[in-house]
Design a protein around this motif. Structure first.
Motif, PDB file in Angstrom:
ATOM      1  N   TRP A 258      16.783   5.752   9.239  1.00  0.00           N
ATOM      2  CA  TRP A 258      15.500   6.429   9.411  1.00  0.00           C
ATOM      3  C   TRP A 258      15.624   7.807  10.058  1.00  0.00           C
ATOM      4  O   TRP A 258      14.639   8.524  10.167  1.00  0.00           O
ATOM      5  N   ASP A 261      15.097  12.749   7.193  1.00  0.00           N
ATOM      6  CA  ASP A 261      14.317  12.780   5.955  1.00  0.00           C
ATOM      7  C   ASP A 261      14.962  13.793   5.017  1.00  0.00           C
ATOM      8  O   ASP A 261      14.992  14.985   5.308  1.00  0.00           O
ATOM      9  N   ASP A 266       8.432  16.668  -0.509  1.00  0.00           N
ATOM     10  CA  ASP A 266       7.560  15.742  -1.224  1.00  0.00           C
ATOM     11  C   ASP A 266       6.366  15.341  -0.353  1.00  0.00           C
ATOM     12  O   ASP A 266       5.212  15.351  -0.807  1.00  0.00           O
ATOM     13  N   THR A 267       6.648  14.998   0.906  1.00  0.00           N
ATOM     14  CA  THR A 267       5.574  14.555   1.796  1.00  0.00           C
ATOM     15  C   THR A 267       4.626  15.697   2.130  1.00  0.00           C
ATOM     16  O   THR A 267       3.397  15.517   2.134  1.00  0.00           O
ATOM     17  N   ILE A 304       0.272   7.044   3.104  1.00  0.00           N
ATOM     18  CA  ILE A 304       1.643   7.231   2.610  1.00  0.00           C
ATOM     19  C   ILE A 304       2.520   6.065   3.045  1.00  0.00           C
ATOM     20  O   ILE A 304       3.336   5.545   2.267  1.00  0.00           O
ATOM     21  N   GLU A 305       2.363   5.607   4.285  1.00  0.00           N
ATOM     22  CA  GLU A 305       3.131   4.469   4.777  1.00  0.00           C
ATOM     23  C   GLU A 305       2.842   3.234   3.924  1.00  0.00           C
ATOM     24  O   GLU A 305       3.767   2.516   3.507  1.00  0.00           O
ATOM     25  N   GLN A 307       1.669   3.107   0.803  1.00  0.00           N
ATOM     26  CA  GLN A 307       2.178   3.312  -0.550  1.00  0.00           C
ATOM     27  C   GLN A 307       3.684   3.101  -0.617  1.00  0.00           C
ATOM     28  O   GLN A 307       4.196   2.494  -1.573  1.00  0.00           O
ATOM     29  N   GLN A 308       4.398   3.584   0.379  1.00  0.00           N
ATOM     30  CA  GLN A 308       5.847   3.432   0.359  1.00  0.00           C
ATOM     31  C   GLN A 308       6.251   1.976   0.528  1.00  0.00           C
ATOM     32  O   GLN A 308       7.205   1.511  -0.106  1.00  0.00           O
ATOM     33  N   SER A 311       5.635   0.345  -2.895  1.00  0.00           N
ATOM     34  CA  SER A 311       6.512   0.776  -3.987  1.00  0.00           C
ATOM     35  C   SER A 311       7.984   0.502  -3.720  1.00  0.00           C
ATOM     36  O   SER A 311       8.752   0.237  -4.648  1.00  0.00           O
ATOM     37  N   ARG A 312       8.398   0.541  -2.469  1.00  0.00           N
ATOM     38  CA  ARG A 312       9.823   0.410  -2.160  1.00  0.00           C
ATOM     39  C   ARG A 312      10.213  -0.969  -1.663  1.00  0.00           C
ATOM     40  O   ARG A 312      11.400  -1.276  -1.576  1.00  0.00           O
ATOM     41  N   SER A 316      12.272  -1.002   2.927  1.00  0.00           N
ATOM     42  CA  SER A 316      11.763   0.248   3.489  1.00  0.00           C
ATOM     43  C   SER A 316      11.047  -0.016   4.812  1.00  0.00           C
ATOM     44  O   SER A 316      11.088   0.815   5.727  1.00  0.00           O
ATOM     45  N   LEU A 322       8.504   5.122   7.602  1.00  0.00           N
ATOM     46  CA  LEU A 322       7.712   5.106   6.372  1.00  0.00           C
ATOM     47  C   LEU A 322       6.887   6.383   6.261  1.00  0.00           C
ATOM     48  O   LEU A 322       5.772   6.372   5.752  1.00  0.00           O
TER      49      LEU A 322
END
Length: 645
Positions: A258, A261, A266-267, A304-305, A307-308, A311-312, A316, A322
């Motif tokens: 972690w 990044d 992207d973020t 975003i946290e 969604q990740q 999706s991951r 993750s 995240l």
């Protein structure tokens, strides 16, 4: 104005300008009955400071048995046009009442649909057993809280047990989420604002702490989880070289998955677009984002946290990050200002470019188990039941692809030293051998009986090894020319659990099945043996009464930290703990009866980092590494199943 402040910071980072006027600014001695008392009255916690030609009178409180100075601002509010930018140093001046904690840095409340805190949050708290007495001062521990770069505050950690070891403790706050780490990868928004917060806070401590009874030349930076990786990132940077005198990194290092990044743009673009800001020009985007209501940014971080995670998958969530995180800025940020993270920390350690200061790092016995069997249990079970050969896929596609493992795999010789051939030629990879060698060993490592309990246990073991044990092991091995120590916290007692300190992190699991958790020592469970849990505002949280063994463990653990802070070394049963040795993998087992041990995850770490000679030894035969499999293998070169060097 910003350049002037930063220039001042850079000079003070290297040369502390600590000043003390004994006559004017030291505590006025009081005469009682014709005798001079050794200590100031309990009801008079006032400190006078002078720095940069400005003076201040700071009033604190007495919270037996120590003095507390709360909510002292070390930087100007990072709001409006200063949002996302490096902090501006605040010089203390005038009368300051340090009697209440500052609000936490703005963040979501886990499981609730509201936000707490403030953008104006760059503050610190000072806890000391004594006010200045004219001696050289106490060792200073600067605590950086964890929380996945999104949660937590300096007020959550009651430090009386550490202060009781005659340490001066400073707990600091820093910007969270995108407010602290948003980066466009350009000179206009280079990122790492929160790391600069931490660096400035530590420098503030060096400048002022002598007035509070601390030793400005004995500062230990200590953190947990993302706070631990941040502490090590601070120590590795060039701008603040020499700033910490030692580091304690609990359940996290600079090479944890972690910690960096690698796709910050992207973020930043996602956050800009969803707030109606343009992304074609960084300057325009930043100016727009600086005007967006802060609550909108925090809510988008949460989206975003979520969604990740969706999706991951659960890995993750176990990664501990995240959202936004520190980034590699390079040698400078495009404006001739030095970057705080100038190169990937994996490369820094690989090149043995670490500062020559003592390091204590460690993990808990069951870092990920509570999350695997709690918060993520349904997700893990679904994968185990529906994905053929899931355990192998988890290792190959979800865990072994870590930049830490793929970069350093095979670059260690049989004693765990960095291969010199790889220092000059680190780009070649023996991909043609990967499918014939590593999978066979992981097959044996992952072998279980065909029942769900054992499979869950194996997921827990594999994720803990890859995400926590490997980074700790590699950091201890690669931290060269300085005392290094490794510990494993293995006591499962009655004390508070990780969720009392780290609410919001999926990694900590949940408290829904305390009976099942009774013998586990999960992520964050060791914190209760150093700190009293408190809420975001510093109010105590009710916890179970400690057992006799809990009291013993707390006494040992706090003394271990204190001895390390004071001397850079410590003892177990009156025996001096030897420095970490790559051949023995020696470590300290923290239990009701602590002990010195060796071979920390000996074969498993060799498997994950491909120390081939160790894998071929008789000690590691259970992994199935047969010496004759690779007769022409140079053991100093990597075998990455993903072909990544």
């Amino acid at each position: 104005m910003i350049l002037v402040a930063l220039t001042s910071l850079f000079f003070t980072l290297i040369h502390s300008s600590f000043q003390y006027n004994e006559t004017v600014y030291s505590r006025v001695k009081r005469i009682v009955g014709g005798e001079t008392p050794n200590y100031p009255p309990f009801d008079d916690p006032v400190v006078y400071v002078r720095f940069s030609e400005r003076s201040a009178r700071i009033q604190g409180t007495r919270e037996f048995p120590h003095y507390v100075f709360k909510g002292i601002k070390y930087a100007h509010p990072p709001i409006g046009p200063d949002r996302f930018l490096r902090p501006k140093q605040k010089i203390l001046e005038g009368d300051i009442k340090a009697i209440t904690f500052a609000p936490p840095c703005i963040q979501p409340v886990p499981g609730k649909n509201y936000i707490i805190g403030s953008e104006d949050c760059l503050a610190l708290n000072i806890f000391t057993p004594d006010l200045p007495t004219g001696t050289e001062g106490l060792p200073v521990v600067v605590w950086i809280h964890g929380g996945g770069f999104r949660y937590g505050s300096a007020s959550q950690y009651g430090v009386r047990h550490l202060v009781g070891q005659r340490l001066l403790v400073v707990t600091i706050q820093y910007r969270l989420g995108s407010l602290g780490f948003l980066s466009s990868g350009s000179k206009h928004l280079p990122g790492n604002a929160a790391l600069w917060d931490m660096a400035l806070a530590v420098q503030w401590v060096r400048n002022y702490i002598g007035f509070f009874g601390g030793n400005p030349h004995r500062i230990i930076v200590m953190g947990h989880d993302t706070g631990a990786s941040s502490a090590l990132l601070l120590s590795l940077n060039k701008v603040a070289k020499g700033m910490p005198d030692a580091v304690v990194a609990m359940s996290g290092t600079a090479v944890s998955r972690w910690s960096i990044d690698n796709t910050p743009t992207d973020t930043s673009h996602q956050i800009a677009m969803q707030n109606g800001c343009p992304t074609s020009n960084d300057v325009t985007m930043i100016k727009c984002l600086q005007k967006v209501p802060v609550q909108a940014i925090i809510k988008l971080d949460s989206q975003i946290e979520f969604q990740q995670l969706q999706s991951r998958g659960f890995v993750s969530g176990l990664n501990g990050r995240l959202g936004t995180a520190p980034v590699v800025e390079g040698v400078n940020d495009g404006r001739s200002l030095p970057g705080l993270i100038q190169q990937d920390p994996v490369d820094s350690l690989y090149k043995q470019d670490n500062p020559k200061i003592p390091l204590l790092t460690g993990v808990t016995k069951d870092e990920t188990t509570k999350a695997v069997k709690g918060h993520f249990k349904s997700d893990v079970l679904k994968q185990l039941n529906s994905v053929p050969d899931f355990l192998n896929k988890l290792v190959k596609e979800g865990l072994y692809s870590s930049p830490v493992i793929s970069k350093l795999s095979g670059k260690l010789d049989k004693l765990g030293n960095v291969s010199q051939s790889w220092i000059t030629d680190g780009s070649k990879v023996l991909t043609e051998l990967s499918d014939s060698y590593l999978p066979s060993n992981f097959q044996n490592y992952l072998k279980t009986q065909n029942n769900i309990v054992e499979k869950l246990n194996k997921v827990s073991e594999a994720t803990a090894d890859a995400l926590f044990n490997v980074p700790a092991f590699l950091t201890a091995q690669l931290w060269k020319d300085a005392p290094t120590y490794l510990y494993s916290f293995e006591h499962a007692g009655n004390m508070a659990r990780g969720w009392n300190f780290l609410q919001g992190l999926p990694l900590i699991g949940n408290s829904s099945n305390p009976e099942e958790d009774r013998n586990l020592v999960g992520h964050g469970d060791e914190l209760a043996y150093l700190f009293d849990p408190q809420d975001m505002e510093g109010k105590p949280i009710r916890v179970s009464k400690p057992s006799k063994d809990d009291v013993k463990v707390r006494a040992f653990f706090t003394k271990m930290i204190a001895d390390f802070a004071r001397h850079g070394e410590f003892s177990v049963d009156n025996k001096k703990v030897p420095k970490f040795n790559a051949g023995d993998n020696n470590f300290v087992q923290i239990r009701a009866k602590p002990s010195l041990a060796d071979k920390f995850k000996f074969c498993e770490m060799a498997l994950w980092t491909n120390i081939a000679e160790r894998l071929k030894s008789s000690y590691c035969q259970f992994l199935g590494a047969v010496p004759g499999v690779l007769p022409n293998l140079n053991v100093n070169k990597p075998l990455s199943i993903f072909g990544v060097g």
